[in-house]
Design a protein around this motif. Structure first.
Motif, mmCIF file in Angstrom:
data_model
loop_
_atom_site.group_PDB
_atom_site.id
_atom_site.type_symbol
_atom_site.label_atom_id
_atom_site.label_comp_id
_atom_site.label_asym_id
_atom_site.label_seq_id
_atom_site.Cartn_x
_atom_site.Cartn_y
_atom_site.Cartn_z
ATOM 1 N N VAL A 5 -14.702 -4.593 -4.694
ATOM 2 C CA VAL A 5 -13.967 -3.875 -5.749
ATOM 3 C C VAL A 5 -12.730 -4.658 -6.209
ATOM 4 O O VAL A 5 -11.751 -4.058 -6.664
ATOM 5 C CB VAL A 5 -13.541 -2.462 -5.282
ATOM 6 C CG1 VAL A 5 -13.337 -1.547 -6.489
ATOM 7 C CG2 VAL A 5 -14.578 -1.849 -4.369
ATOM 8 N N ASN A 6 -12.756 -5.970 -6.078
ATOM 9 C CA ASN A 6 -11.574 -6.777 -6.379
ATOM 10 C C ASN A 6 -11.972 -8.259 -6.363
ATOM 11 O O ASN A 6 -12.471 -8.750 -5.342
ATOM 12 C CB ASN A 6 -10.506 -6.515 -5.315
ATOM 13 C CG ASN A 6 -9.170 -7.146 -5.633
ATOM 14 O OD1 ASN A 6 -9.104 -8.200 -6.265
ATOM 15 N ND2 ASN A 6 -8.106 -6.525 -5.189
ATOM 16 N N PRO A 58 -8.952 6.562 -4.681
ATOM 17 C CA PRO A 58 -10.197 6.070 -5.293
ATOM 18 C C PRO A 58 -10.664 4.734 -4.737
ATOM 19 O O PRO A 58 -11.864 4.465 -4.706
ATOM 20 C CB PRO A 58 -9.857 5.973 -6.780
ATOM 21 C CG PRO A 58 -8.389 5.951 -6.852
ATOM 22 C CD PRO A 58 -7.894 6.741 -5.682
ATOM 23 N N LEU A 59 -9.714 3.892 -4.262
ATOM 24 C CA LEU A 59 -10.140 2.632 -3.643
ATOM 25 C C LEU A 59 -10.893 2.913 -2.355
ATOM 26 O O LEU A 59 -11.915 2.271 -2.063
ATOM 27 C CB LEU A 59 -8.938 1.731 -3.368
ATOM 28 C CG LEU A 59 -9.280 0.381 -2.739
ATOM 29 C CD1 LEU A 59 -10.227 -0.428 -3.626
ATOM 30 C CD2 LEU A 59 -8.017 -0.427 -2.445
ATOM 31 N N HIS A 72 -4.157 5.323 -6.580
ATOM 32 C CA HIS A 72 -4.890 4.075 -6.379
ATOM 33 C C HIS A 72 -5.529 4.011 -4.993
ATOM 34 O O HIS A 72 -6.641 3.509 -4.834
ATOM 35 C CB HIS A 72 -3.964 2.866 -6.567
ATOM 36 C CG HIS A 72 -3.703 2.552 -8.006
ATOM 37 N ND1 HIS A 72 -2.939 3.369 -8.813
ATOM 38 C CD2 HIS A 72 -4.104 1.514 -8.797
ATOM 39 C CE1 HIS A 72 -2.873 2.840 -10.032
ATOM 40 N NE2 HIS A 72 -3.578 1.737 -10.048
ATOM 41 N N GLY A 85 -7.790 1.719 1.728
ATOM 42 C CA GLY A 85 -7.105 2.588 0.783
ATOM 43 C C GLY A 85 -5.646 2.801 1.150
ATOM 44 O O GLY A 85 -4.762 2.814 0.282
ATOM 45 N N ALA A 124 -14.324 4.017 -3.439
ATOM 46 C CA ALA A 124 -15.085 2.911 -4.022
ATOM 47 C C ALA A 124 -15.580 1.947 -2.953
ATOM 48 O O ALA A 124 -16.726 1.487 -2.994
ATOM 49 C CB ALA A 124 -14.232 2.171 -5.044
ATOM 50 N N CYS A 141 -18.764 0.498 -8.465
ATOM 51 C CA CYS A 141 -17.582 0.746 -7.631
ATOM 52 C C CYS A 141 -16.293 0.558 -8.425
ATOM 53 O O CYS A 141 -15.302 1.261 -8.191
ATOM 54 C CB CYS A 141 -17.587 -0.180 -6.418
ATOM 55 S SG CYS A 141 -18.819 0.249 -5.168
ATOM 56 N N CYS A 157 -3.513 -0.262 0.386
ATOM 57 C CA CYS A 157 -3.291 -0.320 -1.058
ATOM 58 C C CYS A 157 -2.124 0.587 -1.443
ATOM 59 O O CYS A 157 -1.215 0.173 -2.172
ATOM 60 C CB CYS A 157 -4.558 0.084 -1.801
ATOM 61 S SG CYS A 157 -4.367 0.228 -3.600
ATOM 62 N N ALA A 217 -8.101 6.113 -10.999
ATOM 63 C CA ALA A 217 -6.774 5.535 -10.760
ATOM 64 C C ALA A 217 -5.957 5.505 -12.046
ATOM 65 O O ALA A 217 -4.809 5.976 -12.089
ATOM 66 C CB ALA A 217 -6.902 4.131 -10.180
ATOM 67 N N SER A 263 -14.611 -2.763 -14.742
ATOM 68 C CA SER A 263 -13.249 -2.308 -15.024
ATOM 69 C C SER A 263 -13.059 -2.035 -16.515
ATOM 70 O O SER A 263 -12.448 -1.028 -16.901
ATOM 71 C CB SER A 263 -12.231 -3.342 -14.536
ATOM 72 O OG SER A 263 -12.338 -4.554 -15.265
ATOM 73 N N PHE A 281 -13.240 3.229 -8.993
ATOM 74 C CA PHE A 281 -11.835 2.921 -8.723
ATOM 75 C C PHE A 281 -10.962 3.058 -9.973
ATOM 76 O O PHE A 281 -9.964 3.784 -9.980
ATOM 77 C CB PHE A 281 -11.718 1.507 -8.150
ATOM 78 C CG PHE A 281 -10.302 1.039 -7.955
ATOM 79 C CD1 PHE A 281 -9.364 1.828 -7.286
ATOM 80 C CD2 PHE A 281 -9.895 -0.199 -8.439
ATOM 81 C CE1 PHE A 281 -8.058 1.392 -7.111
ATOM 82 C CE2 PHE A 281 -8.596 -0.644 -8.263
ATOM 83 C CZ PHE A 281 -7.673 0.155 -7.604
#
Length: 251
Positions: free
Chosen positions: A83-84, A67-68, A64, A176, A71, A29, A179, A37, A113, A33
């Protein structure tokens, strides 16, 4: 209180198939992202002469947010689509994930990442990907706290709350959108990123580590506040979901 629900877990959990599958999902994922991004940022920075223009901010927010959304959607049913690292920490504070599994997620997110950013550099024949350290660290920390709070609160409301019902794709869309909205609010201008894994891969490839601590402190504080507030006030104990482990350490 959420603090009473914090669970450390056990080392054996790190070898369970479902935990490893979840970590792999987070790794994939992150590529979903970071690659598009950052790729969009590189492209738009070349197409738009002034990087400080409104057009650049809109381009970054879209590149951003979209894709978030994807993901989170592809990882939601496997790992929760965090994803974070800050989202994972917020889920940990609220008792939705053990510390051991959180570590697996953090490792997977950082590796994902970094893999994505190097894959992007190779695919673009060496185009520059760089970090942008905040000029005012403590203002950036405050921005990180606020923006990450909004992001993690949205995660709780749309993916972690057991009373959310069958929201389907609405949850990832909302994540998303928040974000993108956070970026448009000026977060990027003040050096806020909302995602320490994204900041980490940028620092790794550019070797610029100035004030890198900002991205971890601010996002983890914001995620913890969001998790604590939502878990304490809005999630009914009677409908709360159990952790995927039987070994708890109550604090």
């Amino acid at each position: 209180m959420p603090i009473s629900r914090i669970a450390i877990g056990n080392l054996g959990e790190a070898t369970k198939p479902d935990a490893l599958k979840s970590a792999l999902a987070e790794f994939i994922c992150m590529i979903f992202f970071v690659f598009p991004a950052e790729g969009c940022v590189i492209l738009f920075s070349k197409l738009i002469i002034s990087k400080e223009t409104t057009a650049m901010m809109i381009a970054i927010s879209i590149s951003h947010g979209f894709p978030l959304f994807v993901a989170v959607a592809v990882g939601l049913n496997i790992s929760g689509g965090h994803v974070n690292p800050a989202v994972t920490f917020g889920a940990f504070v609220g008792g939705h994930i053990t510390f051991v599994r959180s570590i697996l997620y953090w490792i997977a997110q950082l590796l994902g990442s970094v893999s994505a950013i190097y894959l992007l550099k190779f695919a673009t024949n060496g185009l520059e990907v760089t970090a942008h350290p905040p000029a005012s660290p403590w203002h950036a920390v405050l921005y990180e706290i606020i923006l990450t709070f909004l992001l993690v609160y949205t995660y709780y409301a749309t993916t972690l709350d057991p009373k959310r019902g069958k929201m389907g794709i609405i949850g990832p869309i909302a994540i998303g959108l928040i974000c993108s909205a956070n970026i448009l609010s000026g977060g990027t201008a003040f050096g806020a990123a909302m995602n320490p894994a994204m900041s980490f891969c940028q620092a790794v490839i550019s070797k610029i580590w100035t004030n890198h601590w900002v991205y971890w402190l601010g996002t983890f504080v914001g995620g913890a506040i969001a998790g604590s507030i939502y878990q304490t006030i809005f999630i009914d104990k009677n409908t709360d979901e159990e952790l995927p482990t039987i070994n708890y350490i109550r604090i």
